[in-house]
Motif scaffolding. Structure first.
Motif, PDB file in Angstrom:
ATOM      1  N   TYR A  45      -5.331  14.958   9.785  1.00 50.84           N
ATOM      2  CA  TYR A  45      -5.111  16.127  10.621  1.00 50.84           C
ATOM      3  C   TYR A  45      -6.460  16.724  11.007  1.00 50.84           C
ATOM      4  O   TYR A  45      -7.338  16.887  10.157  1.00 50.84           O
ATOM      5  CB  TYR A  45      -4.265  17.171   9.883  1.00 50.84           C
ATOM      6  CG  TYR A  45      -2.852  16.712   9.665  1.00 50.84           C
ATOM      7  CD1 TYR A  45      -1.871  16.972  10.600  1.00 50.84           C
ATOM      8  CD2 TYR A  45      -2.488  16.001   8.526  1.00 50.84           C
ATOM      9  CE1 TYR A  45      -0.565  16.539  10.420  1.00 50.84           C
ATOM     10  CE2 TYR A  45      -1.196  15.562   8.331  1.00 50.84           C
ATOM     11  CZ  TYR A  45      -0.236  15.842   9.280  1.00 50.84           C
ATOM     12  OH  TYR A  45       1.061  15.403   9.097  1.00 50.84           O
ATOM     13  N   TYR A  46      -6.617  17.036  12.281  1.00 48.46           N
ATOM     14  CA  TYR A  46      -7.873  17.537  12.815  1.00 48.46           C
ATOM     15  C   TYR A  46      -7.689  18.950  13.350  1.00 48.46           C
ATOM     16  O   TYR A  46      -6.613  19.317  13.807  1.00 48.46           O
ATOM     17  CB  TYR A  46      -8.361  16.615  13.939  1.00 48.46           C
ATOM     18  CG  TYR A  46      -8.569  15.198  13.465  1.00 48.46           C
ATOM     19  CD1 TYR A  46      -9.744  14.825  12.844  1.00 48.46           C
ATOM     20  CD2 TYR A  46      -7.569  14.242  13.616  1.00 48.46           C
ATOM     21  CE1 TYR A  46      -9.926  13.525  12.384  1.00 48.46           C
ATOM     22  CE2 TYR A  46      -7.750  12.946  13.167  1.00 48.46           C
ATOM     23  CZ  TYR A  46      -8.930  12.592  12.547  1.00 48.46           C
ATOM     24  OH  TYR A  46      -9.104  11.323  12.093  1.00 48.46           O
ATOM     25  N   SER A  47      -8.776  19.728  13.325  1.00 45.25           N
ATOM     26  CA  SER A  47      -8.719  21.098  13.826  1.00 45.25           C
ATOM     27  C   SER A  47      -8.717  21.105  15.356  1.00 45.25           C
ATOM     28  O   SER A  47      -8.996  20.100  15.999  1.00 45.25           O
ATOM     29  CB  SER A  47      -9.904  21.894  13.302  1.00 45.25           C
ATOM     30  OG  SER A  47     -11.104  21.305  13.717  1.00 45.25           O
ATOM     31  N   LYS A  48      -8.409  22.249  15.921  1.00 40.32           N
ATOM     32  CA  LYS A  48      -8.286  22.360  17.378  1.00 40.32           C
ATOM     33  C   LYS A  48      -9.621  22.162  18.092  1.00 40.32           C
ATOM     34  O   LYS A  48      -9.639  21.754  19.241  1.00 40.32           O
ATOM     35  CB  LYS A  48      -7.663  23.694  17.748  1.00 40.32           C
ATOM     36  CG  LYS A  48      -6.229  23.788  17.285  1.00 40.32           C
ATOM     37  CD  LYS A  48      -5.551  25.034  17.787  1.00 40.32           C
ATOM     38  CE  LYS A  48      -4.187  25.125  17.174  1.00 40.32           C
ATOM     39  NZ  LYS A  48      -3.113  25.003  18.089  1.00 40.32           N
ATOM     40  N   ASP A  49     -10.744  22.422  17.428  1.00 40.30           N
ATOM     41  CA  ASP A  49     -12.033  22.200  18.076  1.00 40.30           C
ATOM     42  C   ASP A  49     -12.312  20.716  18.290  1.00 40.30           C
ATOM     43  O   ASP A  49     -13.122  20.348  19.134  1.00 40.30           O
ATOM     44  CB  ASP A  49     -13.173  22.866  17.300  1.00 40.30           C
ATOM     45  CG  ASP A  49     -13.388  22.254  15.931  1.00 40.30           C
ATOM     46  OD1 ASP A  49     -12.396  21.856  15.287  1.00 40.30           O
ATOM     47  OD2 ASP A  49     -14.559  22.196  15.492  1.00 40.30           O
ATOM     48  N   THR A  50     -11.604  19.854  17.573  1.00 39.83           N
ATOM     49  CA  THR A  50     -11.732  18.409  17.767  1.00 39.83           C
ATOM     50  C   THR A  50     -11.253  18.019  19.157  1.00 39.83           C
ATOM     51  O   THR A  50     -11.819  17.120  19.777  1.00 39.83           O
ATOM     52  CB  THR A  50     -10.930  17.650  16.691  1.00 39.83           C
ATOM     53  OG1 THR A  50     -11.402  18.047  15.403  1.00 39.83           O
ATOM     54  CG2 THR A  50     -11.073  16.152  16.849  1.00 39.83           C
ATOM     55  N   VAL A  51     -10.242  18.708  19.672  1.00 43.56           N
ATOM     56  CA  VAL A  51      -9.714  18.413  21.009  1.00 43.56           C
ATOM     57  C   VAL A  51     -10.813  18.566  22.050  1.00 43.56           C
ATOM     58  O   VAL A  51     -10.976  17.714  22.930  1.00 43.56           O
ATOM     59  CB  VAL A  51      -8.518  19.341  21.352  1.00 43.56           C
ATOM     60  CG1 VAL A  51      -8.023  19.074  22.762  1.00 43.56           C
ATOM     61  CG2 VAL A  51      -7.394  19.155  20.354  1.00 43.56           C
ATOM     62  N   VAL A  52     -11.585  19.628  21.942  1.00 39.92           N
ATOM     63  CA  VAL A  52     -12.668  19.889  22.897  1.00 39.92           C
ATOM     64  C   VAL A  52     -13.722  18.784  22.818  1.00 39.92           C
ATOM     65  O   VAL A  52     -14.194  18.283  23.855  1.00 39.92           O
ATOM     66  CB  VAL A  52     -13.313  21.270  22.618  1.00 39.92           C
ATOM     67  CG1 VAL A  52     -14.486  21.529  23.546  1.00 39.92           C
ATOM     68  CG2 VAL A  52     -12.275  22.371  22.734  1.00 39.92           C
ATOM     69  N   LYS A  53     -14.087  18.393  21.613  1.00 43.14           N
ATOM     70  CA  LYS A  53     -15.100  17.351  21.423  1.00 43.14           C
ATOM     71  C   LYS A  53     -14.625  16.008  21.985  1.00 43.14           C
ATOM     72  O   LYS A  53     -15.380  15.307  22.664  1.00 43.14           O
ATOM     73  CB  LYS A  53     -15.446  17.216  19.945  1.00 43.14           C
ATOM     74  CG  LYS A  53     -16.143  18.426  19.366  1.00 43.14           C
ATOM     75  CD  LYS A  53     -16.361  18.264  17.881  1.00 43.14           C
ATOM     76  CE  LYS A  53     -16.956  19.506  17.268  1.00 43.14           C
ATOM     77  NZ  LYS A  53     -17.084  19.389  15.815  1.00 43.14           N
ATOM     78  N   VAL A  54     -13.376  15.652  21.689  1.00 44.88           N
ATOM     79  CA  VAL A  54     -12.826  14.385  22.163  1.00 44.88           C
ATOM     80  C   VAL A  54     -12.722  14.389  23.676  1.00 44.88           C
ATOM     81  O   VAL A  54     -13.053  13.403  24.340  1.00 44.88           O
ATOM     82  CB  VAL A  54     -11.451  14.102  21.498  1.00 44.88           C
ATOM     83  CG1 VAL A  54     -10.751  12.944  22.173  1.00 44.88           C
ATOM     84  CG2 VAL A  54     -11.623  13.837  20.017  1.00 44.88           C
ATOM     85  N   LYS A  55     -12.280  15.496  24.238  1.00 46.68           N
ATOM     86  CA  LYS A  55     -12.144  15.599  25.687  1.00 46.68           C
ATOM     87  C   LYS A  55     -13.490  15.400  26.393  1.00 46.68           C
ATOM     88  O   LYS A  55     -13.563  14.725  27.406  1.00 46.68           O
ATOM     89  CB  LYS A  55     -11.573  16.972  26.054  1.00 46.68           C
ATOM     90  CG  LYS A  55     -11.207  17.119  27.510  1.00 46.68           C
ATOM     91  CD  LYS A  55     -10.542  18.455  27.757  1.00 46.68           C
ATOM     92  CE  LYS A  55     -10.132  18.599  29.199  1.00 46.68           C
ATOM     93  NZ  LYS A  55      -9.458  19.872  29.458  1.00 46.68           N
ATOM     94  N   ALA A  56     -14.564  15.926  25.809  1.00 47.85           N
ATOM     95  CA  ALA A  56     -15.891  15.768  26.379  1.00 47.85           C
ATOM     96  C   ALA A  56     -16.345  14.316  26.354  1.00 47.85           C
ATOM     97  O   ALA A  56     -16.974  13.833  27.303  1.00 47.85           O
ATOM     98  CB  ALA A  56     -16.888  16.641  25.619  1.00 47.85           C
ATOM     99  N   VAL A  57     -16.003  13.597  25.296  1.00 49.13           N
ATOM    100  CA  VAL A  57     -16.402  12.192  25.180  1.00 49.13           C
ATOM    101  C   VAL A  57     -15.609  11.310  26.147  1.00 49.13           C
ATOM    102  O   VAL A  57     -16.146  10.353  26.696  1.00 49.13           O
ATOM    103  CB  VAL A  57     -16.204  11.706  23.729  1.00 49.13           C
ATOM    104  CG1 VAL A  57     -16.335  10.198  23.617  1.00 49.13           C
ATOM    105  CG2 VAL A  57     -17.193  12.375  22.803  1.00 49.13           C
ATOM    106  N   LEU A  58     -14.353  11.654  26.381  1.00 52.42           N
ATOM    107  CA  LEU A  58     -13.503  10.819  27.236  1.00 52.42           C
ATOM    108  C   LEU A  58     -13.819  10.950  28.712  1.00 52.42           C
ATOM    109  O   LEU A  58     -13.398  10.124  29.504  1.00 52.42           O
ATOM    110  CB  LEU A  58     -12.035  11.158  26.986  1.00 52.42           C
ATOM    111  CG  LEU A  58     -11.498  10.800  25.611  1.00 52.42           C
ATOM    112  CD1 LEU A  58     -10.062  11.267  25.463  1.00 52.42           C
ATOM    113  CD2 LEU A  58     -11.591   9.315  25.347  1.00 52.42           C
ATOM    114  N   LYS A  59     -14.567  11.972  29.104  1.00 57.65           N
ATOM    115  CA  LYS A  59     -14.886  12.156  30.531  1.00 57.65           C
ATOM    116  C   LYS A  59     -15.914  11.174  31.005  1.00 57.65           C
ATOM    117  O   LYS A  59     -16.688  10.621  30.376  1.00 57.65           O
ATOM    118  CB  LYS A  59     -15.394  13.566  30.778  1.00 57.65           C
ATOM    119  CG  LYS A  59     -14.279  14.556  30.739  1.00 57.65           C
ATOM    120  CD  LYS A  59     -14.763  15.884  31.208  1.00 57.65           C
ATOM    121  CE  LYS A  59     -13.591  16.831  31.309  1.00 57.65           C
ATOM    122  NZ  LYS A  59     -13.945  18.121  31.823  1.00 57.65           N
TER     123      LYS A  59
END
Length: 59
Positions: A45-59
Motif C-alpha cells: 500500500y502506497y501513500s497518496k503522494d506516490t500518485v504524483v510521483k508516478v504520474k510525473a514519471v509516466l509523462k
C-alpha cells in the motif's frame, strides 16, 4: 485497518486513477525506488503522494 483503506492505495488502484496499465505503475514505483507505506499479506500500500510521483514519471 480503517486508516489503511482510506489513506493508502495499491499499485492497481493508482493505475485505475491514472488510467494506465498496472505494469507501468509497478515499473515506475520500482524505478523510483518507492517503498510501500504499509504491507498486508502480499499487497503493498502506497501513500497518496506516490500518485504524483508516478504520474510525473509516466509523462
Amino acid at each position: 485497518m480503517a486508516d489503511l483503506k482510506t489513506d493508502l492505495m495499491t499499485a492497481g488502484n493508482i493505475a485505475k486513477q491514472l488510467s494506465v496499465p498496472d505494469t507501468k505503475v509497478k515499473k515506475a514505483i520500482q524505478q523510483l525506488g518507492i517503498k510501500p507505506a504499509a504491507k498486508k499479506g502480499v499487497c503493498n500500500y502506497y501513500s497518496k503522494d506516490t500518485v504524483v510521483k508516478v504520474k510525473a514519471v509516466l509523462k
